[in-house]
Design an enzyme around this catalytic site. Structure first.
Site, PDB file in Angstrom:
ATOM      1  N   ASN A 170       0.846  -1.206   0.000  1.00 17.10           N
ATOM      2  CA  ASN A 170       0.000   0.000   0.000  1.00 17.10           C
ATOM      3  C   ASN A 170       0.877   1.250   0.000  1.00 17.10           C
ATOM      4  O   ASN A 170       1.708   1.383  -0.917  1.00 17.10           O
ATOM      5  CB  ASN A 170      -1.124  -0.041   1.052  1.00 17.10           C
ATOM      6  CG  ASN A 170      -0.736  -0.270   2.480  1.00 17.10           C
ATOM      7  OD1 ASN A 170      -0.319  -1.352   2.845  1.00 17.10           O
ATOM      8  ND2 ASN A 170      -0.892   0.718   3.330  1.00 17.10           N
ATOM      9  N   ASP A 171       0.746   2.138   0.942  1.00 20.29           N
ATOM     10  CA  ASP A 171       1.315   3.490   0.836  1.00 20.29           C
ATOM     11  C   ASP A 171       2.789   3.565   0.409  1.00 20.29           C
ATOM     12  O   ASP A 171       3.614   2.791   0.899  1.00 20.29           O
ATOM     13  CB  ASP A 171       1.306   4.178   2.199  1.00 20.29           C
ATOM     14  CG  ASP A 171       0.001   4.076   2.932  1.00 20.29           C
ATOM     15  OD1 ASP A 171      -0.952   3.514   2.407  1.00 20.29           O
ATOM     16  OD2 ASP A 171      -0.050   4.572   4.071  1.00 20.29           O
TER      17      ASP A 171
ATOM     18  N   GLN B 181       4.709   0.422   2.117  1.00 21.70           N
ATOM     19  CA  GLN B 181       4.056  -0.534   2.996  1.00 21.70           C
ATOM     20  C   GLN B 181       3.959  -1.868   2.276  1.00 21.70           C
ATOM     21  O   GLN B 181       3.389  -1.951   1.170  1.00 21.70           O
ATOM     22  CB  GLN B 181       2.648  -0.013   3.357  1.00 21.70           C
ATOM     23  CG  GLN B 181       2.659   1.150   4.317  1.00 21.70           C
ATOM     24  CD  GLN B 181       3.057   0.708   5.710  1.00 21.70           C
ATOM     25  OE1 GLN B 181       2.254   0.153   6.434  1.00 21.70           O
ATOM     26  NE2 GLN B 181       4.309   0.919   6.079  1.00 21.70           N
TER      27      GLN B 181
ATOM     28  N   TRP C 173      -3.101  -7.483   3.285  1.00 19.14           N
ATOM     29  CA  TRP C 173      -2.504  -6.546   4.240  1.00 19.14           C
ATOM     30  C   TRP C 173      -2.104  -7.309   5.502  1.00 19.14           C
ATOM     31  O   TRP C 173      -2.856  -8.131   6.003  1.00 19.14           O
ATOM     32  CB  TRP C 173      -3.518  -5.446   4.571  1.00 19.14           C
ATOM     33  CG  TRP C 173      -2.938  -4.369   5.430  1.00 19.14           C
ATOM     34  CD1 TRP C 173      -2.303  -3.247   4.993  1.00 19.14           C
ATOM     35  CD2 TRP C 173      -2.931  -4.311   6.853  1.00 19.14           C
ATOM     36  NE1 TRP C 173      -1.894  -2.498   6.065  1.00 19.14           N
ATOM     37  CE2 TRP C 173      -2.257  -3.123   7.227  1.00 19.14           C
ATOM     38  CE3 TRP C 173      -3.400  -5.145   7.862  1.00 19.14           C
ATOM     39  CZ2 TRP C 173      -2.069  -2.749   8.555  1.00 19.14           C
ATOM     40  CZ3 TRP C 173      -3.212  -4.775   9.187  1.00 19.14           C
ATOM     41  CH2 TRP C 173      -2.556  -3.586   9.520  1.00 19.14           C
TER      42      TRP C 173
ATOM     43  N   SER D 279       3.458   3.601   8.016  1.00 17.93           N
ATOM     44  CA  SER D 279       3.971   4.614   7.084  1.00 17.93           C
ATOM     45  C   SER D 279       4.834   5.679   7.753  1.00 17.93           C
ATOM     46  O   SER D 279       4.705   5.941   8.956  1.00 17.93           O
ATOM     47  CB  SER D 279       2.808   5.287   6.365  1.00 17.93           C
ATOM     48  OG  SER D 279       2.278   4.355   5.449  1.00 17.93           O
TER      49      SER D 279
ATOM     50  N   ARG E 214      -0.052   8.527  13.816  1.00 12.98           N
ATOM     51  CA  ARG E 214       0.775   7.840  12.812  1.00 12.98           C
ATOM     52  C   ARG E 214       1.137   8.710  11.607  1.00 12.98           C
ATOM     53  O   ARG E 214       0.709   9.842  11.474  1.00 12.98           O
ATOM     54  CB  ARG E 214       0.083   6.562  12.350  1.00 12.98           C
ATOM     55  CG  ARG E 214      -1.298   6.725  11.745  1.00 12.98           C
ATOM     56  CD  ARG E 214      -1.806   5.347  11.299  1.00 12.98           C
ATOM     57  NE  ARG E 214      -3.113   5.408  10.666  1.00 12.98           N
ATOM     58  CZ  ARG E 214      -4.257   5.170  11.298  1.00 12.98           C
ATOM     59  NH1 ARG E 214      -4.261   4.863  12.582  1.00 12.98           N
ATOM     60  NH2 ARG E 214      -5.407   5.237  10.636  1.00 12.98           N
TER      61      ARG E 214
ATOM     62  N   GLU F 221      -5.123  10.455   7.273  1.00  9.65           N
ATOM     63  CA  GLU F 221      -3.899   9.670   7.210  1.00  9.65           C
ATOM     64  C   GLU F 221      -2.884  10.363   6.303  1.00  9.65           C
ATOM     65  O   GLU F 221      -3.230  11.232   5.504  1.00  9.65           O
ATOM     66  CB  GLU F 221      -4.197   8.256   6.686  1.00  9.65           C
ATOM     67  CG  GLU F 221      -5.186   7.508   7.572  1.00  9.65           C
ATOM     68  CD  GLU F 221      -5.432   6.055   7.195  1.00  9.65           C
ATOM     69  OE1 GLU F 221      -5.455   5.200   8.089  1.00  9.65           O
ATOM     70  OE2 GLU F 221      -5.598   5.761   5.998  1.00  9.65           O
TER      71      GLU F 221
ATOM     72  N   TRP G 128      -9.016   1.605  -0.191  1.00 11.67           N
ATOM     73  CA  TRP G 128      -9.197   0.650   0.909  1.00 11.67           C
ATOM     74  C   TRP G 128     -10.509  -0.108   0.788  1.00 11.67           C
ATOM     75  O   TRP G 128     -10.653  -1.193   1.337  1.00 11.67           O
ATOM     76  CB  TRP G 128      -9.115   1.368   2.261  1.00 11.67           C
ATOM     77  CG  TRP G 128      -7.700   1.628   2.671  1.00 11.67           C
ATOM     78  CD1 TRP G 128      -7.103   2.849   2.837  1.00 11.67           C
ATOM     79  CD2 TRP G 128      -6.696   0.646   2.961  1.00 11.67           C
ATOM     80  NE1 TRP G 128      -5.787   2.670   3.211  1.00 11.67           N
ATOM     81  CE2 TRP G 128      -5.513   1.331   3.297  1.00 11.67           C
ATOM     82  CE3 TRP G 128      -6.680  -0.749   2.965  1.00 11.67           C
ATOM     83  CZ2 TRP G 128      -4.328   0.685   3.636  1.00 11.67           C
ATOM     84  CZ3 TRP G 128      -5.505  -1.403   3.301  1.00 11.67           C
ATOM     85  CH2 TRP G 128      -4.344  -0.693   3.634  1.00 11.67           C
TER      86      TRP G 128
HETATM   87  C1  FRU Z   1      -2.834   4.544   5.021  1.00  9.04           C
HETATM   88  C2  FRU Z   1      -2.471   3.704   6.226  1.00  9.04           C
HETATM   89  C3  FRU Z   1      -1.617   4.508   7.172  1.00  9.04           C
HETATM   90  C4  FRU Z   1      -0.859   3.441   7.908  1.00  9.04           C
HETATM   91  C5  FRU Z   1      -0.669   2.391   6.849  1.00  9.04           C
HETATM   92  C6  FRU Z   1      -0.719   0.978   7.350  1.00  9.04           C
HETATM   93  O1  FRU Z   1      -3.183   3.824   3.889  1.00  9.04           O
HETATM   94  O2  FRU Z   1      -3.648   3.238   6.857  1.00  9.04           O
HETATM   95  O3  FRU Z   1      -2.332   5.387   8.007  1.00  9.04           O
HETATM   96  O4  FRU Z   1       0.358   3.919   8.415  1.00  9.04           O
HETATM   97  O5  FRU Z   1      -1.676   2.585   5.896  1.00  9.04           O
HETATM   98  O6  FRU Z   1      -0.391   0.058   6.338  1.00  9.04           O
END
Ligand code: FRU
Length: 492
Positions: free
Chosen positions: A22-23, A39, A47, A80, A138, A194, A283
């Site tokens: 992901n991110d 990520q 995930w 992240s 975060r 986020e 998501w």
């Molecule tokens: C955003 C997020 C962040 C977190 C990460 C976890 O997509 O939810 O807030 O750090 O992904 O994978």
């Protein structure tokens, strides 16, 4: 028709060889290389076990994947964060801030340093180094702020996700942090905030009028979360080294499509450019998208600018120069579209620049089809660009996957649309990046037939480049195909 058509792997965007991503994290340009951390689940296509994967590029087009940089541990996932590069004896030092997401639910910020350009990392013995004792603190983003006296200060932004707040910390040494302010909440509730970023950009290229753009990603939560899912927004304002003040109490959508999230900018990009990469998914259905053995792709790196558009400062996103350069080298062609729509054929890894004068053509429609039972329809009419993905292959992904995205586009003058299609990744840049629409599109394999229809007879000029082969479509292929008999209706 199979429920899971083949999803071709993108060729000019980053995807991990295997597993979930992901991110983007820790985007930094260092010693001539672009580093993309992300990520990543080293152990599967869903995930979990969140760690920082690592890839590098010298041109933002071709990426090399490296071993996992920061690996999850028993009781601690690595969420992240960001990286900055600073001069150090014999080269540079990279400082990473990331979120330690502990199994007991606590989230706090940790620090790691690298002396070998990002390949090996030393974790700080005092981790976590920034802890509020909370569970949704975060996504630290470290940026630079130079005050009027020329003094550089480090600013760390991180969200309290459920409070919809960004907390600002300042430091002189990248080690000890002072809490200086908080911003938010703002805009709709029912979401978490986020992945914040704060980017200084000269308004209309005026170096004396630098505005700060706070970039946020928002994800619906609660009992009945918005089915459109996650998206990015921004708010333009001022930053004095301590406090961010918004120019207007309005969160503006950064991209009108469904699939751009967690975008942040690179530290230390050459010429101080603001170059953003986002995760091209949502998501709401990210795990359901049927790509394999990879799950997750990054967007094109986009160059950010701030322009006055229809009287307001608006974020403009330009495609990366490697794409624009290929377009400049390619031949331009013109078709006159009359009663019958015209078909063009593209490879599944292409960029297509389309231009027309709406005073002549009226509304224009563009349909994309590959070999899967799905299509994407663009309708450009007046001030709106509508992008619809539909068909059984789209419905098969997830009940909330079929969608229509609407972007506000310019008034008056010729229209320009740049379509970047790389396997399932469609990024549309309208009016030279004043609006963007980014979507996953399950079109299957190329060639892609592009059907262009106009409300009234008129010329449409285009340039098409097969990015995979770094070549423009040869003249023969640029000749319009015959309009098929069972042509989709383009009544506008
Ligand atoms: C955003 C997020 C962040 C977190 C990460 C976890 O997509 O939810 O807030 O750090 O992904 O994978």
């Amino acid at each position: 028709m199979s429920d899971s058509p083949v999803v071709p792997r993108p060729t000019f965007h980053f995807t991990p060889l295997h597993n979930w991503m992901n991110d983007p994290n820790g985007l930094v340009h260092d010693r001539g290389r672009w580093h993309l951390f992300y990520q990543f689940n080293p152990e599967g296509p869903e995930w979990g076990n969140m760690s920082w994967g690592h890839a590098t590029s010298t041109d933002l087009q071709h990426w090399t994947e490296h071993p996992v940089a920061l690996r999850f541990r028993d009781g601690e996932q690595i969420f992240s964060g960001s990286i900055v590069s600073t001069p150090a004896a014999g080269g540079t030092e990279l400082t990473a801030y990331y979120t330690s997401a502990y199994a007991n639910g606590r989230q706090a910020q940790s620090r790691a340093t690298s002396r070998d350009g990002g390949f090996t990392w030393e974790l700080d013995a005092d981790n976590p180094v920034l802890d509020r004792g909370t569970s949704a603190f975060r996504d630290p983003k470290v940026i630079r702020y130079t005050d009027e006296t020329g003094r550089l200060r480090w600013i760390l932004l991180a969200v309290e996700a459920e409070d919809r707040q960004v907390h600002f910390y300042a430091s002189d040494d990248l080690r000890s942090w002072e809490h200086v302010s908080a911003f938010g909440p703002l805009g709709p509730s029912g979401v978490v905030w986020e992945c914040p970023d704060l980017v200084p950009l000269p308004l209309d290229d005026d170096p004396d009028d630098v505005r700060w753009t706070l970039i946020l990603s928002t994800n619906p939560v609660g009992e009945e979360p918005d089915r459109e899912g996650s998206s990015m927004s921004y708010v333009v304002g001022r930053f004095d080294g301590t406090r961010f003040t918004a120019d207007s109490a309005e969160l503006v959508r950064l991209d009108s499509g469904r699939d751009l999230y967690a975008g942040v900018t690179f530290d230390s990009a050459p010429q101080g450019d603001a170059i953003m990469v986002g995760w091209m998914s949502n998501w709401r259905y990210a795990e359901a998208f049927p790509s394999t053995p990879w799950k997750g792709a990054m967007s094109l790196p986009r160059q950010l600018a701030l322009h006055t558009v229809r009287g307001r400062p608006r974020l403009v996103q330009r495609p990366p120069s490697f794409l624009l350069e290929q377009l400049t080298r390619a031949a331009q062609a013109t078709v006159v579209v009359a009663e019958q729509p015209v078909d063009l054929s593209l490879s599944g890894h292409s960029v297509l620049d389309l231009r027309w004068d709406p005073d002549t053509t009226g509304a224009v429609s563009v349909r994309l089809r590959g070999d899967a039972d799905a299509c994407v329809d663009l309708e450009h009419s007046g001030r709106a660009l509508r992008v619809t993905r539909r068909g059984p292959a789209a419905e098969a992904v997830h009940a909330d996957f079929p969608s229509t995205s609407v972007a506000e586009v310019g008034t008056g003058g010729p229209v320009q649309l740049l379509l970047s299609l790389d396997g399932p990744l469609l990024e549309i840049f309208a009016d030279h990046g004043e609006a963007t629409v980014s979507n996953l599109v399950p079109l299957g394999l190329g060639p892609i037939v592009v059907t262009v229809g106009t409300e009234r007879p008129g010329a449409v000029t285009y340039i098409a480049v097969d990015v995979a082969s770094d070549e423009s479509i040869p003249d023969s292929a640029a000749t319009p195909l015959h309009a098929p008999q069972d042509h989709p209706a383009t009544a506008l």
